[in-house]
Design an enzyme around this catalytic site. Structure first.
Site, PDB file in Angstrom:
ATOM      1  N   GLN A   1      17.066  -2.932 -30.813  1.00  0.00           N
ATOM      2  CA  GLN A   1      15.696  -2.386 -30.696  1.00  0.00           C
ATOM      3  C   GLN A   1      15.504  -1.701 -29.341  1.00  0.00           C
ATOM      4  OE1 GLN A   1      13.434  -6.005 -31.477  1.00  0.00           O
ATOM      5  NE2 GLN A   1      12.790  -5.173 -33.446  1.00  0.00           N
TER       6      GLN A   1
ATOM      7  N   ARG B   1      16.889   1.757 -29.305  1.00  0.00           N
ATOM      8  CA  ARG B   1      15.991   2.708 -29.961  1.00  0.00           C
ATOM      9  C   ARG B   1      14.825   3.050 -29.029  1.00  0.00           C
ATOM     10  NH1 ARG B   1      14.966  -0.044 -34.143  1.00  0.00           N
ATOM     11  NH2 ARG B   1      16.645   0.771 -35.426  1.00  0.00           N
TER      12      ARG B   1
ATOM     13  N   ARG C   1       2.608  -2.918 -29.016  1.00  0.00           N
ATOM     14  CA  ARG C   1       3.247  -3.163 -30.320  1.00  0.00           C
ATOM     15  C   ARG C   1       4.089  -4.414 -30.304  1.00  0.00           C
ATOM     16  NH1 ARG C   1       4.998   2.034 -30.403  1.00  0.00           N
ATOM     17  NH2 ARG C   1       7.173   1.552 -30.023  1.00  0.00           N
TER      18      ARG C   1
ATOM     19  N   TYR D   1       4.674   1.623 -12.859  1.00  0.00           N
ATOM     20  CA  TYR D   1       4.064   1.358 -11.552  1.00  0.00           C
ATOM     21  C   TYR D   1       4.141   2.656 -10.740  1.00  0.00           C
ATOM     22  CZ  TYR D   1       3.374  -1.579  -7.338  1.00  0.00           C
ATOM     23  OH  TYR D   1       2.911  -2.141  -6.188  1.00  0.00           O
TER      24      TYR D   1
ATOM     25  N   ARG E   1     -10.230   2.554  -3.948  1.00  0.00           N
ATOM     26  CA  ARG E   1      -9.121   3.138  -3.161  1.00  0.00           C
ATOM     27  C   ARG E   1      -7.844   2.900  -3.956  1.00  0.00           C
ATOM     28  NH1 ARG E   1      -4.637   1.642  -2.329  1.00  0.00           N
ATOM     29  NH2 ARG E   1      -4.547   0.115  -0.687  1.00  0.00           N
TER      30      ARG E   1
ATOM     31  N   LYS F   1      -0.049  -3.825 -12.105  1.00  0.00           N
ATOM     32  CA  LYS F   1       0.317  -4.999 -11.287  1.00  0.00           C
ATOM     33  C   LYS F   1       0.608  -6.199 -12.185  1.00  0.00           C
ATOM     34  CE  LYS F   1      -0.301  -3.359  -6.986  1.00  0.00           C
ATOM     35  NZ  LYS F   1       0.546  -3.477  -5.801  1.00  0.00           N
TER      36      LYS F   1
ATOM     37  N   GLU G   1      -7.182  -6.010  -5.377  1.00  0.00           N
ATOM     38  CA  GLU G   1      -6.269  -4.869  -5.334  1.00  0.00           C
ATOM     39  C   GLU G   1      -7.039  -3.566  -5.188  1.00  0.00           C
ATOM     40  OE1 GLU G   1      -2.773  -5.399  -5.678  1.00  0.00           O
ATOM     41  OE2 GLU G   1      -2.761  -3.356  -4.905  1.00  0.00           O
ATOM     42  N   ASP G   2      -6.635  -2.781  -4.218  1.00  0.00           N
ATOM     43  CA  ASP G   2      -7.125  -1.411  -4.064  1.00  0.00           C
ATOM     44  C   ASP G   2      -8.643  -1.305  -3.931  1.00  0.00           C
ATOM     45  OD1 ASP G   2      -4.455  -0.907  -4.124  1.00  0.00           O
ATOM     46  OD2 ASP G   2      -4.506   0.609  -5.687  1.00  0.00           O
TER      47      ASP G   2
ATOM     48  N   ASP H   1      -3.823  -8.064  -1.838  1.00  0.00           N
ATOM     49  CA  ASP H   1      -2.447  -7.577  -1.901  1.00  0.00           C
ATOM     50  C   ASP H   1      -2.186  -6.460  -0.892  1.00  0.00           C
ATOM     51  OD1 ASP H   1       0.118  -7.311  -3.048  1.00  0.00           O
ATOM     52  OD2 ASP H   1      -0.578  -5.655  -4.302  1.00  0.00           O
ATOM     53  N   ASP H   2      -3.156  -5.572  -0.720  1.00  0.00           N
ATOM     54  CA  ASP H   2      -2.940  -4.424   0.175  1.00  0.00           C
ATOM     55  C   ASP H   2      -2.888  -4.862   1.636  1.00  0.00           C
ATOM     56  OD1 ASP H   2      -3.063  -2.304  -1.897  1.00  0.00           O
ATOM     57  OD2 ASP H   2      -5.009  -3.265  -2.210  1.00  0.00           O
TER      58      ASP H   2
ATOM     59  N   ALA I   1      -3.812  -1.740   4.939  1.00  0.00           N
ATOM     60  CA  ALA I   1      -2.382  -2.021   5.024  1.00  0.00           C
ATOM     61  C   ALA I   1      -1.946  -2.141   6.485  1.00  0.00           C
ATOM     62  CB  ALA I   1      -1.599  -0.926   4.310  1.00  0.00           C
TER      63      ALA I   1
ATOM     64  N   ASN J   1       1.485   5.603  -1.124  1.00  0.00           N
ATOM     65  CA  ASN J   1       1.735   5.864  -2.537  1.00  0.00           C
ATOM     66  C   ASN J   1       0.644   6.785  -3.089  1.00  0.00           C
ATOM     67  OD1 ASN J   1       3.906   3.971  -2.717  1.00  0.00           O
ATOM     68  ND2 ASN J   1       2.389   2.339  -2.687  1.00  0.00           N
TER      69      ASN J   1
ATOM     70  N   ASN K   1       7.626  -1.970  -0.917  1.00  0.00           N
ATOM     71  CA  ASN K   1       6.406  -2.092  -1.718  1.00  0.00           C
ATOM     72  C   ASN K   1       6.057  -3.570  -1.893  1.00  0.00           C
ATOM     73  OD1 ASN K   1       4.701  -2.186  -4.243  1.00  0.00           O
ATOM     74  ND2 ASN K   1       4.924   0.016  -3.966  1.00  0.00           N
TER      75      ASN K   1
HETATM   76  N1  NDP Z   1       3.922   0.352  -0.003  1.00  0.00           N
HETATM   77  C1  NDP Z   1       3.016  -0.561  -0.268  1.00  0.00           C
HETATM   78  O1  NDP Z   1       3.326  -1.685  -0.698  1.00  0.00           O
HETATM   79  C2  NDP Z   1       1.594  -0.252  -0.043  1.00  0.00           C
HETATM   80  C3  NDP Z   1       1.204   1.014   0.227  1.00  0.00           C
HETATM   81  N2  NDP Z   1      -0.101   1.288   0.464  1.00  0.00           N
HETATM   82  C4  NDP Z   1      -0.452   2.672   0.679  1.00  0.00           C
HETATM   83  O2  NDP Z   1      -0.890   2.868   2.001  1.00  0.00           O
HETATM   84  C5  NDP Z   1      -1.882   3.865   2.022  1.00  0.00           C
HETATM   85  C6  NDP Z   1      -3.082   3.339   2.799  1.00  0.00           C
HETATM   86  O3  NDP Z   1      -3.594   2.202   2.142  1.00  0.00           O
HETATM   87  P1  NDP Z   1      -4.774   1.371   2.822  1.00  0.00           P
HETATM   88  O4  NDP Z   1      -4.404   0.970   4.172  1.00  0.00           O
HETATM   89  O5  NDP Z   1      -5.175   0.325   1.876  1.00  0.00           O
HETATM   90  O6  NDP Z   1      -5.889   2.505   2.850  1.00  0.00           O
HETATM   91  P2  NDP Z   1      -7.109   2.626   3.840  1.00  0.00           P
HETATM   92  O7  NDP Z   1      -7.989   3.653   3.270  1.00  0.00           O
HETATM   93  O8  NDP Z   1      -7.625   1.277   4.124  1.00  0.00           O
HETATM   94  O9  NDP Z   1      -6.436   3.183   5.175  1.00  0.00           O
HETATM   95  C7  NDP Z   1      -5.972   4.481   5.354  1.00  0.00           C
HETATM   96  C8  NDP Z   1      -5.991   4.729   6.831  1.00  0.00           C
HETATM   97  O10 NDP Z   1      -5.332   5.937   7.116  1.00  0.00           O
HETATM   98  C9  NDP Z   1      -6.111   6.612   8.088  1.00  0.00           C
HETATM   99  N3  NDP Z   1      -5.790   8.026   8.107  1.00  0.00           N
HETATM  100  C10 NDP Z   1      -6.037   8.949   7.166  1.00  0.00           C
HETATM  101  N4  NDP Z   1      -5.565  10.136   7.568  1.00  0.00           N
HETATM  102  C11 NDP Z   1      -5.003   9.958   8.768  1.00  0.00           C
HETATM  103  C12 NDP Z   1      -4.346  10.802   9.682  1.00  0.00           C
HETATM  104  N5  NDP Z   1      -4.162  12.078   9.398  1.00  0.00           N
HETATM  105  N6  NDP Z   1      -3.903  10.271  10.842  1.00  0.00           N
HETATM  106  C13 NDP Z   1      -4.082   8.982  11.119  1.00  0.00           C
HETATM  107  N7  NDP Z   1      -4.695   8.128  10.299  1.00  0.00           N
HETATM  108  C14 NDP Z   1      -5.138   8.613   9.123  1.00  0.00           C
HETATM  109  C15 NDP Z   1      -7.538   6.317   7.675  1.00  0.00           C
HETATM  110  O11 NDP Z   1      -8.384   6.621   8.735  1.00  0.00           O
HETATM  111  P3  NDP Z   1      -9.979   6.562   8.640  1.00  0.00           P
HETATM  112  O12 NDP Z   1     -10.291   5.098   8.721  1.00  0.00           O
HETATM  113  O13 NDP Z   1     -10.395   7.345   9.812  1.00  0.00           O
HETATM  114  O14 NDP Z   1     -10.331   7.172   7.323  1.00  0.00           O
HETATM  115  C16 NDP Z   1      -7.403   4.838   7.404  1.00  0.00           C
HETATM  116  O15 NDP Z   1      -7.451   4.093   8.580  1.00  0.00           O
HETATM  117  C17 NDP Z   1      -2.175   4.232   0.569  1.00  0.00           C
HETATM  118  O16 NDP Z   1      -1.516   5.422   0.266  1.00  0.00           O
HETATM  119  C18 NDP Z   1      -1.570   3.104  -0.224  1.00  0.00           C
HETATM  120  O17 NDP Z   1      -1.057   3.535  -1.450  1.00  0.00           O
HETATM  121  C19 NDP Z   1      -1.062   0.326   0.486  1.00  0.00           C
HETATM  122  C20 NDP Z   1      -0.726  -0.955   0.192  1.00  0.00           C
HETATM  123  C21 NDP Z   1       0.636  -1.328  -0.155  1.00  0.00           C
HETATM  124  C1  PYR Z   2       1.438  -0.675  -3.577  1.00  0.00           C
HETATM  125  C2  PYR Z   2       0.007  -0.811  -3.414  1.00  0.00           C
HETATM  126  O1  PYR Z   2      -0.536  -1.881  -3.559  1.00  0.00           O
HETATM  127  C3  PYR Z   2      -0.759   0.353  -3.046  1.00  0.00           C
HETATM  128  O2  PYR Z   2      -0.201   1.413  -2.816  1.00  0.00           O
HETATM  129  O3  PYR Z   2      -1.979   0.216  -2.983  1.00  0.00           O
HETATM  130 MG    MG Z   3      -2.607  -1.686  -3.778  1.00  0.00          MG
END
Ligand code: NDP
Ligand code: PYR
Ligand code: MG
Length: 536
Positions: free
Chosen positions: A45, A48, A72, A93, A146, A164, A235-236, A258-259, A295, A397, A441
């Site tokens: 299966q 396929r 399914r 993902y 977000r 997730k 999450e997010d 998680d973030d 993050a 991401n 990740n």
């Molecule tokens: N690999 C992994 O496991 C994970 C990846 N991520 C990824 O990380 C990214 C951020 O997530 P998260 O921290 O939750 O998001 P947030 O929105 O909390 O943080 C983003 C940060 O980036 C800053 N920023 C944006 N543009 C710029 C720039 N040009 N120069 C400097 N700083 C900048 C923002 O500033 P300001 O506050 O001024 O807007 C903010 O502080 C996402 O793309 C997410 O997918 C997140 C979690 C897990």
């Molecule tokens: C991986 C993850 O949790 C994020 O990009 O938000």
């Molecule tokens: Mg996330």
């Protein structure tokens, strides 16, 4: 489990085996005539299913196909995913889930997971009775504000909770019936979505302040009442809410973000491993974070106890971590700070990102901005000027939002970079050398943490659990992986990683007095027996 017959049995994804029903089962369950002649096994299966998958011309079509396979035949879906994780994880993902969230309302087929909206206020506990499973242990909830680096996707963010949970099952061995993806639909400020005829969420601006918080409170309370053994994974969420909700519940409720915490642990693990490659002492490392959101802040806050446990004083540990935001290096002479970032402000002249790299000379550069190309060629080349092996971790991401690609990191450092990224990149050849970039990740962390919390029934989820998860993950990187510059174990071993993390979580939960009933002595076997293996 309710015994089904005939069409109802074929329509039930948890019990359906389709053409794998034996002759006896076909007789017994009223399936004769409803299936073609041949009885096949799960492997056939799978062939396929993989053939059908590979015939699809785009990743989003593959996502739709896989989702309908899950609807399914759950066991066939998870068996195929586990056996072909490298191929299927990027489709279920990141990066594909990002596109799936953007198009969620347009590709929607069938409801999955649980939707809560402001009209449910006062009734959340009672409507949770409509969920058809009773032993929920993992609740992944988002409010869609977000989603990855894609911003406010409103109720379309349900795709991330669903993605997730698929990883909890495939990578962590949690039983599918124990997972509940939730969309807390509090509206969206994304005007384009609100005006989209096909959009399925509440088409009004987001709830804020008390209206928002009281709905989240009611949700958290309702989960506690209805599913007292469940953990809640936030999450997010937009950064301020993410921290506020974590601070609000973490001391009372079995929950984590998680973030903030999962990402911190996977990044710390990558940093531990990188020092095995660079042969620099962990306590000598200087870490620079671009971004000051969930993050990046989570990483700094977990680095602190990691550095201190390794022997640094708090002051020295703090001095090893620097933040860069849109204005440049975060320095103490600034007038305004985000409160959690202030402790990391350096006594340093105000400088831009490039000048900060030049002046501080970090060993490790981490991007968590959601901004594609935030690591410019000049930035990466500067890192390579004073580091024989610069460590570059581009967390953002999906792939379209990565701070730099694997190819860029390797090319701009003449192949010397130690690189990891939130979304996967294919192997890459530069001259004679083959690079296998690792995926940094939180998927390496949360499934194991969830399994460990289920196994131990720990009442709370603590930072020590994320510290140990990072340590365990780092210790599982093999010499041959180190050899090709990978700072994480191969994805094919992720279930073993989750198992090892879960065992360690049980130990920490016991040490911290978070476990009510004594756990079996042989935790390794105990945790393994809990892990779901999809077979007929
Ligand atoms: N690999 C992994 O496991 C994970 C990846 N991520 C990824 O990380 C990214 C951020 O997530 P998260 O921290 O939750 O998001 P947030 O929105 O909390 O943080 C983003 C940060 O980036 C800053 N920023 C944006 N543009 C710029 C720039 N040009 N120069 C400097 N700083 C900048 C923002 O500033 P300001 O506050 O001024 O807007 C903010 O502080 C996402 O793309 C997410 O997918 C997140 C979690 C897990
Ligand atoms: C991986 C993850 O949790 C994020 O990009 O938000
Ligand atoms: Mg996330």
């Amino acid at each position: 489990m309710k015994l089904l017959r005939g069409k109802s049995l074929l329509d039930d994804p948890a019990q359906n085996k389709s053409t794998a029903f034996s002759r006896e089962e076909r007789n017994q369950f009223g399936l004769r005539g409803l299936l073609p002649y041949k009885v096949t096994d799960i492997k056939t299966q799978q062939e396929r299913a993989l053939g059908n998958l590979r015939r699809k011309s785009s990743d989003i079509e593959k996502y739709i196909f896989l989702n309908s396979l899950l609807e399914r035949n759950q066991r066939l879906f998870y068996r195929t995913m586990i056996d072909h994780l490298d191929e299927i994880m990027p489709l279920v993902y990141t990066p594909t889930v990002g596109e799936a969230c953007k198009q969620f309302a347009h590709i929607y087929r069938k409801p999955q997971g649980f939707y809560i909206n402001p009209e449910d206020r006062g009734e959340i506990a009672s409507i949770l009775d409509n969920w058809y499973e009773t032993d929920v242990r993992i609740v992944v909830v988002t409010d869609g504000e977000r989603i990855l680096g894609l911003g406010d996707l409103g109720a379309n963010g349900m795709g991330i909770s669903i993605g997730k949970t698929a990883l909890y099952v495939a990578c962590g061995g949690i039983h599918p019936t124990q997972c509940l993806p939730v969309m807390l639909d509090v509206g969206t400020n994304n005007q384009t979505l609100r005006e989209d005829l096909l959009y399925l969420g509440c088409p009004h601006p987001r709830l804020t302040e008390h209206a928002y918080l009281s709905l989240v409170d009611e949700f958290v309370q309702a989960i506690q009442t209805k599913f007292p053994n469940a953990l809640i994974q936030f999450e997010d969420f937009q950064s301020q809410n993410a921290f506020d909700l974590l601070d609000r519940y973490r001391k009372q409720v079995r929950c984590f973000n998680d973030d903030i915490q999962g990402t911190a642990a996977v990044t710390l693990a990558g940093i531990y491993t990188s020092s095995r490659i660079t042969r620099k002492s962990f306590t000598d490392l200087k870490i620079m974070l671009l971004g000051t959101g969930s993050a990046a802040t989570g990483i700094a806050e977990l680095m602190m106890p990691a550095f201190c446990a390794a022997g640094l004083s708090e002051d020295v540990a703090r001095s090893r971590i620097s933040f860069v935001d849109r204005q440049g290096l975060v320095v103490s002479s600034r007038e305004h700070f985000k409160p959690r970032i202030r402790p990391f402000a350096h006594d340093h002249a105000s400088v831009n990102f490039l000048e900060a790299i030049e002046s501080i000379q970090p060993d490790v550069l981490i991007g968590a901005t959601g901004v594609a190309g935030a690591f410019s060629e000049t930035a990466i080349r500067k890192m390579a000027q004073f580091n024989e092996r610069p460590v570059i971790i581009a967390l953002s991401n999906p792939t379209s939002h990565t701070e730099c690609t694997a190819e860029e990191a390797y090319r701009w450092t003449d192949g010397r970079a130690i690189f990891a990224s939130g979304s996967p990149f294919p192997s890459f050849r530069l001259g004679e050398k083959l690079f296998k970039p690792a995926q940094g990740n939180n998927a390496y962390i949360f499934p194991g943490v969830g399994l460990g919390v289920i196994a131990s029934r720990a009442r709370l989820i603590t930072d020590s659990m994320f510290l140990i998860a990072a340590r365990v993950l780092a210790n599982m990187v093999l010499p041959e992986e180190i050899e090709v510059g990978a700072i994480y174990p191969s994805l094919s071993r992720i279930r073993s990683v989750s198992h090892a993390i879960a065992v360690a979580i049980c130990q920490v939960a016991q040490q911290e007095g978070l476990v009510d009933d004594a756990l079996p002595q042989d935790l390794t076997t105990y945790v393994r027996t809990l892990m779901y293996e999809p077979n007929y």
